[in-house]
Design a protein around this motif. Structure first.
Motif, short mmCIF file in Angstrom:
data_model
loop_
_atom_site.label_atom_id
_atom_site.label_comp_id
_atom_site.label_asym_id
_atom_site.label_seq_id
_atom_site.Cartn_x
_atom_site.Cartn_y
_atom_site.Cartn_z
N HIS A 21 7.72 2.25 -14.29
CA HIS A 21 7.55 3.39 -13.38
C HIS A 21 8.60 4.46 -13.66
CE1 HIS A 21 4.60 1.97 -10.45
NE2 HIS A 21 5.10 0.77 -10.62
N LEU A 41 3.29 10.95 -1.07
CA LEU A 41 3.69 11.27 -2.45
C LEU A 41 2.83 12.38 -3.03
CD1 LEU A 41 4.27 7.64 -3.77
CD2 LEU A 41 5.90 9.21 -2.73
N GLN A 54 12.65 4.09 -0.73
CA GLN A 54 11.43 3.58 -0.08
C GLN A 54 10.51 2.96 -1.13
OE1 GLN A 54 8.96 6.78 1.29
NE2 GLN A 54 7.27 5.44 1.89
N LEU A 55 10.29 3.69 -2.22
CA LEU A 55 9.35 3.23 -3.25
C LEU A 55 9.91 2.04 -4.02
CD1 LEU A 55 8.17 6.70 -4.58
CD2 LEU A 55 7.18 5.30 -2.76
N ASN A 103 9.65 -0.97 -1.89
CA ASN A 103 8.26 -1.44 -1.85
C ASN A 103 7.96 -2.28 -3.10
OD1 ASN A 103 7.84 -0.08 0.51
ND2 ASN A 103 6.55 1.52 -0.35
N LEU A 104 8.47 -1.86 -4.24
CA LEU A 104 8.25 -2.62 -5.47
C LEU A 104 9.01 -3.95 -5.43
CD1 LEU A 104 8.20 0.11 -8.25
CD2 LEU A 104 6.27 -1.14 -7.28
N TYR A 147 1.16 0.52 -7.23
CA TYR A 147 2.14 -0.53 -6.93
C TYR A 147 3.18 -0.10 -5.93
CZ TYR A 147 0.20 -2.57 -11.19
OH TYR A 147 -0.63 -3.09 -12.13
N GLN A 148 3.60 1.18 -6.00
CA GLN A 148 4.72 1.61 -5.16
C GLN A 148 4.36 1.73 -3.68
OE1 GLN A 148 3.16 3.31 -7.69
NE2 GLN A 148 4.25 5.24 -7.95
N ALA A 149 3.08 1.57 -3.34
CA ALA A 149 2.68 1.62 -1.93
C ALA A 149 2.40 0.23 -1.37
CB ALA A 149 1.46 2.52 -1.77
N ARG A 150 1.99 -0.69 -2.25
CA ARG A 150 1.51 -2.00 -1.79
C ARG A 150 2.51 -2.77 -0.94
NH1 ARG A 150 -1.25 -5.14 -6.82
NH2 ARG A 150 0.93 -5.74 -7.08
N GLY A 151 3.81 -2.65 -1.26
CA GLY A 151 4.81 -3.45 -0.56
C GLY A 151 5.39 -2.76 0.65
N SER A 152 4.80 -1.65 1.07
CA SER A 152 5.35 -0.85 2.17
C SER A 152 5.40 -1.62 3.49
CB SER A 152 4.49 0.40 2.36
OG SER A 152 4.90 1.12 3.50
N THR A 181 9.50 -5.74 -2.72
CA THR A 181 8.63 -6.58 -1.89
C THR A 181 7.43 -7.03 -2.70
OG1 THR A 181 9.31 -5.31 0.04
CG2 THR A 181 7.34 -6.64 0.28
N ASP A 182 6.88 -6.11 -3.47
CA ASP A 182 5.73 -6.41 -4.30
C ASP A 182 6.05 -7.49 -5.33
OD1 ASP A 182 3.01 -4.84 -4.55
OD2 ASP A 182 3.53 -5.52 -6.55
N PHE A 193 -0.40 6.16 -8.87
CA PHE A 193 0.18 5.66 -7.62
C PHE A 193 -0.57 4.40 -7.18
CE2 PHE A 193 1.50 10.19 -6.19
CZ PHE A 193 2.59 10.13 -7.04
N TYR A 207 9.64 -5.16 -12.71
CA TYR A 207 9.46 -3.71 -12.61
C TYR A 207 10.65 -3.02 -13.27
CZ TYR A 207 5.51 -4.22 -9.46
OH TYR A 207 4.28 -4.52 -8.93
N GLN A 243 7.65 12.84 -7.62
CA GLN A 243 7.01 12.54 -6.33
C GLN A 243 7.98 12.59 -5.15
OE1 GLN A 243 7.38 10.51 -9.09
NE2 GLN A 243 6.35 8.62 -8.62
N VAL A 294 1.20 6.20 2.63
CA VAL A 294 2.28 6.25 1.63
C VAL A 294 1.84 7.10 0.44
CG1 VAL A 294 3.75 4.91 0.07
CG2 VAL A 294 3.27 4.05 2.36
#
Lengths: 574, 574
Positions: free
Chosen positions: B424, A242, B241-242, B245-246, A428-433, B248-249, A426, B258, B429, A238
């Motif tokens: 954010h 980006l 997508q991002l 993900n947030l 937080y925006q990948a953690r929940g993928s 879910t986070d 970059f 957020y 990106q 992810v």
């Protein structure tokens, strides 16, 4: 907050929820062979005594290898053989893609062996563990979360089982709920906690076995036994998407330098892997800086020199990757942070800290821009490190570079256009993928991996697991160094694109892993070549002398190997 | 910087480069029927006079509809019929996914009609156009960039053809290079420039036809003739997508709000579409704020009330979307910005501006945190709007909410845990992303779309195209309002996942477009139902009276429609 509830799925989420993870061949059959290997050991032999003293009951257990069974055992034997088990599972530490699949794999594994076994989830992380907030994990819950991102099936909180009070609360829960096992899903610090908990449980003769599963997006819980952590593959993919979008952007607009800070805590695994995947102009690794003792001034100069060299080729854009741990690895900043955290421990209030710094630390502190001063003064994390996600190293460096480029411009040394930067963080925006196929499969298969060993002694004498740093002599780093000059100047950007679940790219692995595996397998291959050569030479028709030398050499050699790894010849079928 | 050079591709990039965009059925055949429609008109009839005065030669040209040809014309007729053409193309405005495919489509289109036609690319955007920096676009160049992101085949710079000097430089280039057409790929302001250029060229009898192609990630260049802009689909998918993900986070850690600011300039299309795709807890649209005249205080209160209501349900997390144009739409901030930009125009230096504000504006300015003060004082963009990408509205609101929650907490009104936020900004990106299938196809097919009309008179009397705002009476907004309360409280997050090129999700369209199309096509369907009903009633056997009424009514009706759209009955085969 209700846990385990079903969500409304997008088309892709729905599709992913039907994906069946692939198991390695050794785990595909219900019958498998277990082979006991060496005793687990600490990476640095000088730590062995201290660790074995702290973990007398759990240190030094033997490794287990899972092999496809060579015996023909019928499936039915297993289904009747296994006793009913009660297993508890808790999310501990930062959410990482693939976490839900650990539970999915665990559920399938225990139910396969006995339908009446129970999987109990602790809601809200370790707080739920201490307070016995549980839900029974049913098939419906598993189906609602399989192959999905996040930790929201159960949630997470404090991420800590450390104080005597916490350890006793965990013990009490395990005994009250009559658990056969407690599975702790987490990263480096959670595994230190898990190791301590296992030792305490063994000491107090608690029947609950503690199992740690290495799930961390930082990729820093690896050693000779664990090649990768669940979540790392997704996070890198992810982020690489980006970063490479920004590379394309830089190349299109040709007027900005992007300074990108990546999550990863102390170690730079995410930054190195993303550098391999995207080929940006520059990556500055914490391990490199710490090892070469580069100062803030050195790093600034290095970037400015690059900007200058590129301007001479008419290039006013670029992409620079920085790991979040970088700030701590710069020697003078490290010393400053140590002083700040020391004053914190002494109970000095935030507004007084600046005035109580040593003259040297104070001079550095006063030199820094005000935003970074505020961030350096933030209270340290629970593991006593700086709150890295909140320190904007990328902005600091961009600002220092801008000042230096202006100076060079005024002095007439730099003749190019004005330096412009845009900063990004970059994380937080990948953690929940949604987890990648690799992480779905790996996490699902993880159910069978036993607790890791290998704690190391920390500076203050309390054994704890340390994050694995980048090996500066390893293949992955070497490859990067080799191309550094070309990448810096020639914009060889590579765009791995967004994470794919079907078609091309969906089966790709991280480059670090591929390179490291190649190295390992390469060496085994080399050994096999030697053995083949011996076979070629020592065959019917060879001289008695050759046979004699070969026999005695091999006998001696086998003797040495047997002494070094005493258990590898035994086998055991599960 | 060399343009048009080949890059090293990742596996996915390579695979994408082989993708053949799908054309709409009307464009699949070389023979097609052109139907001339109404004259183009301005959306607001009161602007018609001013616009036709400014564009006497180009305003009011007729619309062209492309239909599948119903005549059997052989392909060969076309290949010999078309004269050799020389077309120039320039990237103008911010890079947007799909831009390369416009050139790919253009190349294929002109080469299909005559192999000897030439496509000339201007390097480095409008600067290249003025200075005649060109490359001939060859098949190799097209192949190296087809279906790839960014604008790096040609690059871009100033994005402006506005001053007399610039217009004359463009004219000179077109005449020197003997161009039959100049294709300008860009957004709202580039289309104003293109319209002006077309008029000037017509006036000066320059043979070069100016064509504008609407490529803008903001999605704000739409009207009744253009339903979507190239790039919007990809940008929304990458951002969604991002954002998800947030979501879910947030749901996993349950401790952060957020605040996410999205690129989109003045209009909130990206924010609204992402809200539909991800279903976050809240989205605050600029159009909504401007229309309801919500103040900073109102918006802060609205968010705080939501935080309080959620805390009462034990929820301490959430996701809030903000468009970057929001700051300009808040009435008092808008007035402050107008004053600042007014002082800029008067030549007041930045450090003097604060002291020259009116008492009212000064009071607001002094109330604001220092970081936002600095950002509001930045010099305006070339279109006189604030530099929106650099104003951190998300941080401002998060800070105001934190202060207000602390106040509510101290007064005893709020009894929940401390409010925590993470901010954010998603923009850069996504811009360089590989274009989605939709954008690849749409951009490739765009080659045939003629220049847009519909400029509106701006406040200062100079006609210019204005960005299309969200229609607050439209379906897309209505849908969002309808679910707002549930989305706010119940965490109905939806995760569309990463952009897919194969398998499920790869063919999805934006929700705004789907909803709006449904509406349009729904109405056409409704009309057809009426026509069918008439047929059912007025058939052999019906009474003379019915027939008479029907005939006279329809004759009158057709008369009205013909007067309203005089050209729709003529046909012309290309």
């Amino acid at each position: 907050m209700t846990f385990g509830g079903a969500m409304e799925f997008s088309g892709l989420q729905k599709n992913r929820s039907f994906y069946m993870p692939e198991l390695p061949s050794a785990l595909q059959k219900k019958a498998m062979q277990l082979q006991f290997g060496d005793a687990t050991a600490v990476p640095d032999p000088s730590d062995a005594q201290a660790v074995s003293r702290s973990f007398p009951l759990t240190y030094g257990q033997r490794l287990v290898h899972f092999l496809s069974s060579s015996f023909g055992i019928r499936d039915s034997q297993f289904l009747t053989e296994h006793p009913v088990m009660r297993i508890g599972v808790v999310f501990c530490g930062r959410q990482s893609p693939g976490g839900h699949n650990i539970i999915y794999g665990l559920y399938d594994a225990i139910k396969t062996h006995n339908r009446r076994s129970t999987l109990i989830g602790f809601c809200g992380g370790t707080e739920g563990l201490f307070e016995q907030k549980t839900i029974e994990i049913t098939e419906n819950i598993v189906l609602a979360y399989r192959n999905q991102g996040g930790y929201d099936m159960l949630g997470r909180t404090k991420d800590q089982i450390r104080t005597t009070e916490q350890v006793h609360a965990a013990l009490n829960t395990c005994q009250t709920l009559d658990l056969d096992g407690l599975v702790i899903i987490g990263g480096v610090t959670s595994h230190t906690d898990a190791a301590q908990l296992a030792e305490t449980f063994a000491e107090l003769k608690c029947q609950t076995k503690v199992v740690g599963v290495p799930v961390t997006l930082y990729g820093d819980l690896k050693n000779q036994f664990v090649e990768a952590n669940v979540g790392f593959d997704t996070i890198c993919k992810v982020n690489a998407q980006l970063i490479s979008n920004l590379c394309t952007d830089a190349l299109s607009a040709e007027k900005y330098y992007y300074f990108i800070r990546l999550m990863g805590r102390k170690a730079s695994h995410v930054a190195l892997e993303c550098a391999h995947q995207c080929k940006p102009n520059m990556v500055i690794l914490s391990e490199e800086v710490a090892s070469s003792k580069l100062t803030l001034f050195d790093i600034t100069k290095r970037i400015c020199d690059a900007v200058e060299a590129r301007a001479e080729q008419g290039k006013y854009h670029g992409v620079i990757l920085l790991p979040e741990g970088l700030i701590e690895s710069i020697p003078e900043v490290h010393a400053l942070l140590q002083e700040i955290h020391g004053l914190y421990r002494k109970g000095v209030s935030v507004d007084k800290i600046a005035s109580q710094l040593s003259p040297w630390a104070s001079a550095l502190f006063e030199f820094l821009p005000s935003f970074i001063k505020e961030e350096l003064l933030l209270s340290p994390d629970s593991d006593e490190s700086a709150p890295l996600s909140q320190i904007e190293t990328e902005k600091l460096l961009a600002q220092l570079v801008e000042i230096e480029m202006d100076t060079r411009s005024k002095s007439g040394r730099y003749k190019g256009k004005k330096f412009n930067s845009i900063c990004h963080f970059f994380g937080y925006q990948a953690r929940g993928s949604l987890p990648s196929k690799f992480d779905c499969d790996y996490a699902y298969a993880m159910m069978t991996v036993k607790r890791l060993h290998g704690p190391r002694v920390s500076l203050i004498g309390k054994p704890s697991i340390h994050p694995a740093a980048i090996n500066l002599k390893g293949k992955a780093y070497e490859m990067m160094l080799h191309d550094a000059e070309k990448l810096l100047m020639d914009d060889l950007y590579r765009n791995p694109g967004p994470l794919q679940f079907e078609g091309p790219g969906s089966d790709s692995k991280t480059i670090s892993l591929t390179v490291e595996q190649k190295d390992y397998i390469g060496k085994i291959k080399e050994l096999q070549d030697y053995l083949d050569k011996v076979k070629m030479i020592v065959k019917p028709g060879c001289s008695q002398e050759v046979l004699k030398v070969a026999l005695s050499s091999m006998a001696c050699f086998i003797n040495i190997l047997s002494l070094m790894s005493p258990h590898t010849t035994e086998g055991h079928t599960l």
